[in-house]
Design an enzyme around this catalytic site. Sequence first.
Site, mmCIF file in Angstrom:
data_model
loop_
_atom_site.group_PDB
_atom_site.id
_atom_site.type_symbol
_atom_site.label_atom_id
_atom_site.label_comp_id
_atom_site.label_asym_id
_atom_site.label_seq_id
_atom_site.Cartn_x
_atom_site.Cartn_y
_atom_site.Cartn_z
ATOM 1 N N ASP A 1 0.506 -0.833 -0.206
ATOM 2 C CA ASP A 1 -0.353 0.494 -0.321
ATOM 3 C C ASP A 1 1.142 2.132 0.094
ATOM 4 O OD1 ASP A 1 -2.239 1.529 0.030
ATOM 5 O OD2 ASP A 1 -2.963 0.522 2.010
ATOM 6 N N ASN B 1 -3.261 12.716 -2.827
ATOM 7 C CA ASN B 1 -3.710 13.113 -4.428
ATOM 8 C C ASN B 1 -4.542 14.620 -4.031
ATOM 9 O OD1 ASN B 1 -4.365 11.486 -6.433
ATOM 10 N ND2 ASN B 1 -5.810 10.292 -5.162
ATOM 11 N N ASP C 1 -2.621 10.120 -10.210
ATOM 12 C CA ASP C 1 -2.278 9.258 -11.332
ATOM 13 C C ASP C 1 -0.584 8.388 -11.981
ATOM 14 O OD1 ASP C 1 -5.118 8.626 -11.085
ATOM 15 O OD2 ASP C 1 -5.368 9.538 -12.619
ATOM 16 N N GLU D 1 -4.586 2.280 -4.518
ATOM 17 C CA GLU D 1 -3.164 2.759 -4.573
ATOM 18 C C GLU D 1 -2.383 1.103 -3.593
ATOM 19 O OE1 GLU D 1 -5.323 3.633 -0.527
ATOM 20 O OE2 GLU D 1 -5.853 3.672 -2.346
#
Length: 429
Positions: free
Chosen positions: A299, A307, A316, A343
């Site tokens: 992770d 983000n 992205d 993620e």
Amino acid sequence: MNGMDFKLIDRILALGNLIGHARLAYIEANNDLNVSSWNKGATGLFGHTEDEAMGRRLNELIPLSETDLSNCSQTIRFSCSHKTYANNQIECELFYAPIMNTKGERLGVAVLAREVTDPPQSDFTVPHPKDVFDFAPIGFFHVNNQGEIILSNPEYAWMTGYESAEGVVEQVSDFPAQAFFDKEKADEFMFAIHEAGEVIRFRCRLRRKDNSFVWALCYAKTTPDESGRADGFNGFAIDISETVRVEQELKRVNEKLKLLSVIDGLTQIPNRRKFDEYLSSEWKRHFRDKDKISLILSDIDYFKLYNDNYGHQEGDSCLIKVARSIDDSTNRSSDLAARYGGEEFAVILPYTDEDGAMAVAEEIRTNVKNLEIPHEKSKVNEHVTLSLGVATAIPGKHNSVEGLLALADEALYDAKEKGRNQSCQRIDK
């Protein structure tokens, strides 16, 4: 592609038109001699309309007996005088033969008939069989026992790139070597014609004069001499190049669609669907081999903060870079790196023990950290990092794929609880 190809349908229709224009009567009946096909030529010769003839007994409509029609096992020629509805006496020539399927089962009987001489008022001449042979949209040829093509029609010459039918006869003296593009197909064809005496629906590439090829569907049957021994074989070939082109294009499209269905659109590594399929198949294989399989779940640390801070476009871009790094860190073709969701990323390591799996996990963690992707909101490092959970098991009756996933998830939870940016491990015992 399933079913008869369109080009073959066109050719059958073309032959039907030739029969019609030649004013030939063409009739089909089933094994009970009930008429199932009756063309305009049959109406002109025997008087009955198609509606009147359909379903009636064939021997009641034409000058052939029930015994003759029921018992014929080969093509038979029959000439007779026939009185028309107008009470005119005419001379007829009839050919009748059994209709057989590819399994050799009789389906019925077919009749081809014509008036021997046309009425005086007509200036139409029934074409000579050679004219039909030369005009037919199917490639015909005859090969003798020495492997020489001694007869060809223009269509076969066109298909194989020769200037004329005569050119084929003059230049093709070794049929197996010159007619086929693939030697194994030549051997298969010749074996069938020698052993079975016929070839049915033989799909192959025919060699053209310029050494290119054309896809064809071929049929052939041996021909006997006066003593009954085979003196060669007749064959015909249908150009199916367009059909093959369409099939190949559909295959390419299907392969592309299949690939798209198992590849993550953003990161271009395998997606969750491919991960699930591969893990299931590998679990079964390791169950049979009684060997170790390892799994890594990872992770990106504090990715939501990444983000929120940099925006989804940068998010992205980060996912793409991390995915590429993880994929590059798997060194064997049997290893599979996949986007597990959001993620999260996963790596399947077949035939890998706990020490080997931890080594791969640490290599992945280090490689991602060395990307030095800025992450100023991270609480563990100024760059993007990973937390990883590693699980190892020997598949057996006491455990399952779901258990291995749960074990890796627990190890990932341990890594996060211990401060992130690290790998933790759990082993099924």
